[in-house]
Write a protein that holds these residues in place. Structure first.
Motif, short mmCIF file in Angstrom:
data_model
loop_
_atom_site.label_atom_id
_atom_site.label_comp_id
_atom_site.label_asym_id
_atom_site.label_seq_id
_atom_site.Cartn_x
_atom_site.Cartn_y
_atom_site.Cartn_z
N LEU A 44 -13.56 15.04 8.90
CA LEU A 44 -13.85 16.44 8.59
C LEU A 44 -15.12 16.60 7.77
O LEU A 44 -15.84 17.59 7.93
CB LEU A 44 -12.66 17.07 7.86
CG LEU A 44 -11.39 17.25 8.69
CD1 LEU A 44 -10.27 17.80 7.83
CD2 LEU A 44 -11.65 18.14 9.89
N SER A 45 -15.41 15.65 6.90
CA SER A 45 -16.63 15.75 6.09
C SER A 45 -17.82 15.08 6.78
O SER A 45 -18.93 15.14 6.26
CB SER A 45 -16.40 15.11 4.73
OG SER A 45 -16.21 13.73 4.87
N ASN A 46 -17.56 14.47 7.94
CA ASN A 46 -18.60 13.76 8.70
C ASN A 46 -19.27 12.69 7.83
O ASN A 46 -20.46 12.47 7.92
CB ASN A 46 -19.62 14.73 9.28
CG ASN A 46 -20.37 14.12 10.44
OD1 ASN A 46 -19.91 13.13 11.02
ND2 ASN A 46 -21.51 14.68 10.76
N ASN A 47 -18.50 12.06 6.98
CA ASN A 47 -18.98 11.02 6.09
C ASN A 47 -17.91 9.93 6.01
O ASN A 47 -16.96 10.04 5.25
CB ASN A 47 -19.26 11.60 4.69
CG ASN A 47 -19.86 10.60 3.77
OD1 ASN A 47 -20.17 9.48 4.15
ND2 ASN A 47 -20.02 11.00 2.52
N TYR A 48 -18.10 8.89 6.81
CA TYR A 48 -17.10 7.84 6.86
C TYR A 48 -17.19 6.88 5.69
O TYR A 48 -16.35 5.99 5.55
CB TYR A 48 -17.19 7.09 8.19
CG TYR A 48 -16.69 7.93 9.34
CD1 TYR A 48 -15.33 8.18 9.48
CD2 TYR A 48 -17.56 8.50 10.24
CE1 TYR A 48 -14.86 8.97 10.50
CE2 TYR A 48 -17.10 9.29 11.28
CZ TYR A 48 -15.75 9.52 11.41
OH TYR A 48 -15.27 10.31 12.42
N ASN A 49 -18.18 7.05 4.84
CA ASN A 49 -18.24 6.26 3.61
C ASN A 49 -17.05 6.59 2.71
O ASN A 49 -16.54 5.72 2.00
CB ASN A 49 -19.54 6.50 2.86
CG ASN A 49 -20.71 5.85 3.55
OD1 ASN A 49 -20.55 4.86 4.25
ND2 ASN A 49 -21.89 6.40 3.35
N VAL A 50 -16.61 7.84 2.74
CA VAL A 50 -15.43 8.25 1.96
C VAL A 50 -14.20 7.51 2.47
O VAL A 50 -13.38 7.01 1.69
CB VAL A 50 -15.24 9.77 2.03
CG1 VAL A 50 -13.95 10.19 1.36
CG2 VAL A 50 -16.42 10.50 1.46
N THR A 51 -14.08 7.42 3.79
CA THR A 51 -12.96 6.70 4.39
C THR A 51 -12.98 5.23 3.98
O THR A 51 -11.95 4.66 3.63
CB THR A 51 -13.01 6.81 5.92
OG1 THR A 51 -13.02 8.18 6.28
CG2 THR A 51 -11.83 6.13 6.56
N LEU A 52 -14.16 4.63 4.02
CA LEU A 52 -14.28 3.23 3.62
C LEU A 52 -13.94 3.03 2.15
O LEU A 52 -13.32 2.03 1.79
CB LEU A 52 -15.70 2.72 3.88
CG LEU A 52 -16.01 2.37 5.33
CD1 LEU A 52 -17.47 2.00 5.48
CD2 LEU A 52 -15.12 1.26 5.82
N LYS A 53 -14.33 3.97 1.31
CA LYS A 53 -14.01 3.84 -0.12
C LYS A 53 -12.52 3.94 -0.36
O LYS A 53 -11.95 3.15 -1.13
CB LYS A 53 -14.75 4.91 -0.92
CG LYS A 53 -16.22 4.64 -1.05
CD LYS A 53 -16.91 5.72 -1.84
CE LYS A 53 -18.41 5.46 -1.87
NZ LYS A 53 -19.13 6.53 -2.58
N ILE A 54 -11.86 4.88 0.28
CA ILE A 54 -10.42 5.08 0.08
C ILE A 54 -9.63 3.89 0.62
O ILE A 54 -8.82 3.29 -0.09
CB ILE A 54 -9.93 6.39 0.74
CG1 ILE A 54 -10.55 7.60 0.03
CG2 ILE A 54 -8.40 6.47 0.72
CD1 ILE A 54 -10.33 8.90 0.75
N THR A 55 -9.89 3.52 1.88
CA THR A 55 -9.13 2.42 2.47
C THR A 55 -9.49 1.09 1.81
O THR A 55 -8.62 0.25 1.61
CB THR A 55 -9.37 2.33 3.98
OG1 THR A 55 -10.78 2.21 4.25
CG2 THR A 55 -8.81 3.55 4.69
N GLY A 56 -10.74 0.91 1.47
CA GLY A 56 -11.14 -0.33 0.79
C GLY A 56 -10.50 -0.45 -0.57
O GLY A 56 -10.07 -1.54 -0.98
N PHE A 57 -10.41 0.65 -1.30
CA PHE A 57 -9.76 0.64 -2.61
C PHE A 57 -8.30 0.26 -2.48
O PHE A 57 -7.79 -0.56 -3.26
CB PHE A 57 -9.92 2.01 -3.28
CG PHE A 57 -9.26 2.11 -4.61
CD1 PHE A 57 -9.85 1.56 -5.73
CD2 PHE A 57 -8.04 2.76 -4.76
CE1 PHE A 57 -9.25 1.64 -6.98
CE2 PHE A 57 -7.43 2.84 -5.99
CZ PHE A 57 -8.04 2.28 -7.10
N VAL A 58 -7.62 0.83 -1.50
CA VAL A 58 -6.20 0.53 -1.30
C VAL A 58 -6.02 -0.96 -0.97
O VAL A 58 -5.13 -1.62 -1.51
CB VAL A 58 -5.60 1.42 -0.19
CG1 VAL A 58 -4.21 0.95 0.21
CG2 VAL A 58 -5.56 2.87 -0.63
N VAL A 59 -6.88 -1.48 -0.10
CA VAL A 59 -6.76 -2.89 0.31
C VAL A 59 -7.03 -3.81 -0.88
O VAL A 59 -6.27 -4.75 -1.14
CB VAL A 59 -7.73 -3.20 1.48
CG1 VAL A 59 -7.82 -4.69 1.73
CG2 VAL A 59 -7.29 -2.48 2.73
#
Length: 97
Positions: A21-36
């Motif tokens: 939705l934000s057209n910024n997959y860096n946010v997705t990488l930050k969230i999923t990477g943090f969880v991992v």
């Protein structure tokens, strides 16, 4: 066990949706990477990965079977939580390059 895996899927899908939705997959990488990273780190601490063999043996001898079972159950929950997030992170990294 299933609940932690489905919670991991929900976190990964929510992170992907936020990135889409934000057209910024860096946010997705930050969230999923943090969880991992946090899940692996806590699982490593509970599992005894970061200590020496002598310390691990001393801890093993001083804890009961119930405590070990409880600890290993938590490690399994954390690892199952991190699997979907790691997959989403890897897919985004592969397709991004």
């Amino acid at each position: 066990m299933k609940s932690s895996f489905f919670m991991g899927i929900a976190i990964a899908l929510a992170a992907y949706l936020i990135g889409f939705l934000s057209n910024n997959y860096n946010v997705t990488l930050k969230i999923t990477g943090f969880v991992v990273i946090v899940s692996f780190f806590i699982a490593g601490i509970l599992n005894g990965t970061f200590i020496s063999g002598d310390r691990y043996r001393a801890n093993f001898m001083n804890e009961t079977k119930e405590d070990r079972d409880k600890k290993m159950k938590m490690v399994n929950y954390l690892l199952l939580l991190s699997i979907p997030n790691a997959i989403i992170s890897l897919v985004i990294i592969i397709y991004r390059n």
